[in-house]
Design a protein around this motif. Sequence first.
Motif, PDB file in Angstrom:
ATOM      1  N   LEU A  14      27.186  49.149  39.054  1.00  0.00           N
ATOM      2  CA  LEU A  14      26.654  48.032  38.287  1.00  0.00           C
ATOM      3  C   LEU A  14      27.287  47.957  36.905  1.00  0.00           C
ATOM      4  O   LEU A  14      27.539  46.869  36.390  1.00  0.00           O
ATOM      5  CB  LEU A  14      25.136  48.169  38.143  1.00  0.00           C
ATOM      6  N   ARG A  15      27.546  49.128  36.312  1.00  0.00           N
ATOM      7  CA  ARG A  15      28.094  49.173  34.963  1.00  0.00           C
ATOM      8  C   ARG A  15      28.884  50.459  34.793  1.00  0.00           C
ATOM      9  O   ARG A  15      28.510  51.486  35.345  1.00  0.00           O
ATOM     10  CB  ARG A  15      26.945  49.120  33.964  1.00  0.00           C
ATOM     11  N   VAL A  16      29.966  50.408  34.009  1.00  0.00           N
ATOM     12  CA  VAL A  16      30.780  51.585  33.728  1.00  0.00           C
ATOM     13  C   VAL A  16      31.088  51.618  32.235  1.00  0.00           C
ATOM     14  O   VAL A  16      31.635  50.669  31.691  1.00  0.00           O
ATOM     15  CB  VAL A  16      32.107  51.571  34.527  1.00  0.00           C
ATOM     16  N   ASN A  17      30.707  52.720  31.585  1.00  0.00           N
ATOM     17  CA  ASN A  17      31.046  52.954  30.182  1.00  0.00           C
ATOM     18  C   ASN A  17      31.948  54.172  30.116  1.00  0.00           C
ATOM     19  O   ASN A  17      31.767  55.121  30.874  1.00  0.00           O
ATOM     20  CB  ASN A  17      29.798  53.201  29.338  1.00  0.00           C
ATOM     21  N   SER A  18      32.917  54.142  29.187  1.00  0.00           N
ATOM     22  CA  SER A  18      33.860  55.253  29.108  1.00  0.00           C
ATOM     23  C   SER A  18      33.828  55.890  27.733  1.00  0.00           C
ATOM     24  O   SER A  18      33.472  55.261  26.733  1.00  0.00           O
ATOM     25  CB  SER A  18      35.275  54.777  29.426  1.00  0.00           C
ATOM     26  N   LEU A  19      34.213  57.176  27.691  1.00  0.00           N
ATOM     27  CA  LEU A  19      34.263  57.948  26.463  1.00  0.00           C
ATOM     28  C   LEU A  19      35.464  58.869  26.541  1.00  0.00           C
ATOM     29  O   LEU A  19      35.598  59.635  27.495  1.00  0.00           O
ATOM     30  CB  LEU A  19      32.973  58.773  26.312  1.00  0.00           C
ATOM     31  N   ARG A  20      36.351  58.792  25.556  1.00  0.00           N
ATOM     32  CA  ARG A  20      37.538  59.636  25.526  1.00  0.00           C
ATOM     33  C   ARG A  20      37.234  60.880  24.707  1.00  0.00           C
ATOM     34  O   ARG A  20      36.732  60.789  23.583  1.00  0.00           O
ATOM     35  CB  ARG A  20      38.702  58.871  24.891  1.00  0.00           C
ATOM     36  N   VAL A  21      37.538  62.064  25.251  1.00  0.00           N
ATOM     37  CA  VAL A  21      37.254  63.335  24.589  1.00  0.00           C
ATOM     38  C   VAL A  21      38.575  64.062  24.374  1.00  0.00           C
ATOM     39  O   VAL A  21      39.266  64.407  25.336  1.00  0.00           O
ATOM     40  CB  VAL A  21      36.298  64.207  25.440  1.00  0.00           C
ATOM     41  N   ASP A  22      38.934  64.281  23.103  1.00  0.00           N
ATOM     42  CA  ASP A  22      40.146  65.027  22.788  1.00  0.00           C
ATOM     43  C   ASP A  22      39.914  66.514  23.008  1.00  0.00           C
ATOM     44  O   ASP A  22      38.821  67.029  22.767  1.00  0.00           O
ATOM     45  CB  ASP A  22      40.561  64.803  21.336  1.00  0.00           C
ATOM     46  N   GLY A  23      40.957  67.221  23.455  1.00  0.00           N
ATOM     47  CA  GLY A  23      40.862  68.655  23.684  1.00  0.00           C
ATOM     48  C   GLY A  23      40.743  69.427  22.382  1.00  0.00           C
ATOM     49  O   GLY A  23      41.384  69.100  21.392  1.00  0.00           O
ATOM     50  N   LYS A  24      39.912  70.467  22.399  1.00  0.00           N
ATOM     51  CA  LYS A  24      39.713  71.293  21.212  1.00  0.00           C
ATOM     52  C   LYS A  24      40.809  72.343  21.104  1.00  0.00           C
ATOM     53  O   LYS A  24      41.330  72.813  22.105  1.00  0.00           O
ATOM     54  CB  LYS A  24      38.378  72.028  21.304  1.00  0.00           C
ATOM     55  N   VAL A  25      41.094  72.730  19.875  1.00  0.00           N
ATOM     56  CA  VAL A  25      42.013  73.840  19.630  1.00  0.00           C
ATOM     57  C   VAL A  25      41.184  75.123  19.669  1.00  0.00           C
ATOM     58  O   VAL A  25      40.185  75.253  18.966  1.00  0.00           O
ATOM     59  CB  VAL A  25      42.713  73.701  18.263  1.00  0.00           C
TER      60      VAL A  25
ATOM     61  N   ASP B 134      42.456  70.616  27.574  1.00  0.00           N
ATOM     62  CA  ASP B 134      42.970  69.332  28.023  1.00  0.00           C
ATOM     63  C   ASP B 134      42.102  68.184  27.520  1.00  0.00           C
ATOM     64  O   ASP B 134      40.889  68.329  27.363  1.00  0.00           O
ATOM     65  CB  ASP B 134      42.997  69.272  29.550  1.00  0.00           C
ATOM     66  N   ASP B 135      42.747  67.032  27.273  1.00  0.00           N
ATOM     67  CA  ASP B 135      42.010  65.812  26.972  1.00  0.00           C
ATOM     68  C   ASP B 135      41.387  65.309  28.276  1.00  0.00           C
ATOM     69  O   ASP B 135      41.989  65.429  29.344  1.00  0.00           O
ATOM     70  CB  ASP B 135      42.939  64.730  26.426  1.00  0.00           C
ATOM     71  N   VAL B 136      40.195  64.752  28.179  1.00  0.00           N
ATOM     72  CA  VAL B 136      39.514  64.216  29.351  1.00  0.00           C
ATOM     73  C   VAL B 136      38.891  62.872  28.994  1.00  0.00           C
ATOM     74  O   VAL B 136      38.816  62.492  27.818  1.00  0.00           O
ATOM     75  CB  VAL B 136      38.408  65.159  29.887  1.00  0.00           C
ATOM     76  N   LYS B 137      38.455  62.175  30.009  1.00  0.00           N
ATOM     77  CA  LYS B 137      37.715  60.945  29.831  1.00  0.00           C
ATOM     78  C   LYS B 137      36.431  61.081  30.625  1.00  0.00           C
ATOM     79  O   LYS B 137      36.439  61.567  31.751  1.00  0.00           O
ATOM     80  CB  LYS B 137      38.533  59.764  30.350  1.00  0.00           C
ATOM     81  N   LYS B 138      35.317  60.701  30.011  1.00  0.00           N
ATOM     82  CA  LYS B 138      34.027  60.713  30.696  1.00  0.00           C
ATOM     83  C   LYS B 138      33.632  59.281  30.993  1.00  0.00           C
ATOM     84  O   LYS B 138      33.800  58.395  30.153  1.00  0.00           O
ATOM     85  CB  LYS B 138      32.944  61.345  29.822  1.00  0.00           C
ATOM     86  N   PHE B 139      33.116  59.076  32.182  1.00  0.00           N
ATOM     87  CA  PHE B 139      32.609  57.767  32.554  1.00  0.00           C
ATOM     88  C   PHE B 139      31.130  57.885  32.871  1.00  0.00           C
ATOM     89  O   PHE B 139      30.712  58.761  33.632  1.00  0.00           O
ATOM     90  CB  PHE B 139      33.346  57.228  33.786  1.00  0.00           C
ATOM     91  N   TYR B 140      30.347  57.011  32.273  1.00  0.00           N
ATOM     92  CA  TYR B 140      28.927  56.899  32.574  1.00  0.00           C
ATOM     93  C   TYR B 140      28.782  55.712  33.518  1.00  0.00           C
ATOM     94  O   TYR B 140      28.970  54.566  33.116  1.00  0.00           O
ATOM     95  CB  TYR B 140      28.116  56.697  31.300  1.00  0.00           C
ATOM     96  N   VAL B 141      28.466  56.001  34.780  1.00  0.00           N
ATOM     97  CA  VAL B 141      28.464  54.975  35.826  1.00  0.00           C
ATOM     98  C   VAL B 141      27.026  54.687  36.230  1.00  0.00           C
ATOM     99  O   VAL B 141      26.287  55.587  36.631  1.00  0.00           O
ATOM    100  CB  VAL B 141      29.269  55.454  37.056  1.00  0.00           C
TER     101      VAL B 141
END
Length: 93
Positions: A51-62, A73-80
Amino acid sequence: MADITDIKTILYTEKSLGLGEKGFVVIQTSPKLTKNGLKSVLKEYFGITPLRVNSLRVDGKVKRFRGRVGVRDDVKKFYVKLPEGVNLTNVEA
């Protein structure tokens, strides 16, 4: 083209389980995946139209380990938001 291999994991944290009661699922993917790409993967492999998709980009930590510097690693989270009565555990893939 989006593929099922772009999905890294489905997150099961305290926050994501709380959102699961409201019909959401949190999916962690590679950073190159887009909202439309995720929608096509869910439709093709699971037969679900979200019904809906929201995304969030997460940069990798040092991080440091034994004096050596590394980067997560950098990842992307999706709230579906899934349709009523549907979750990824009762879907036949």
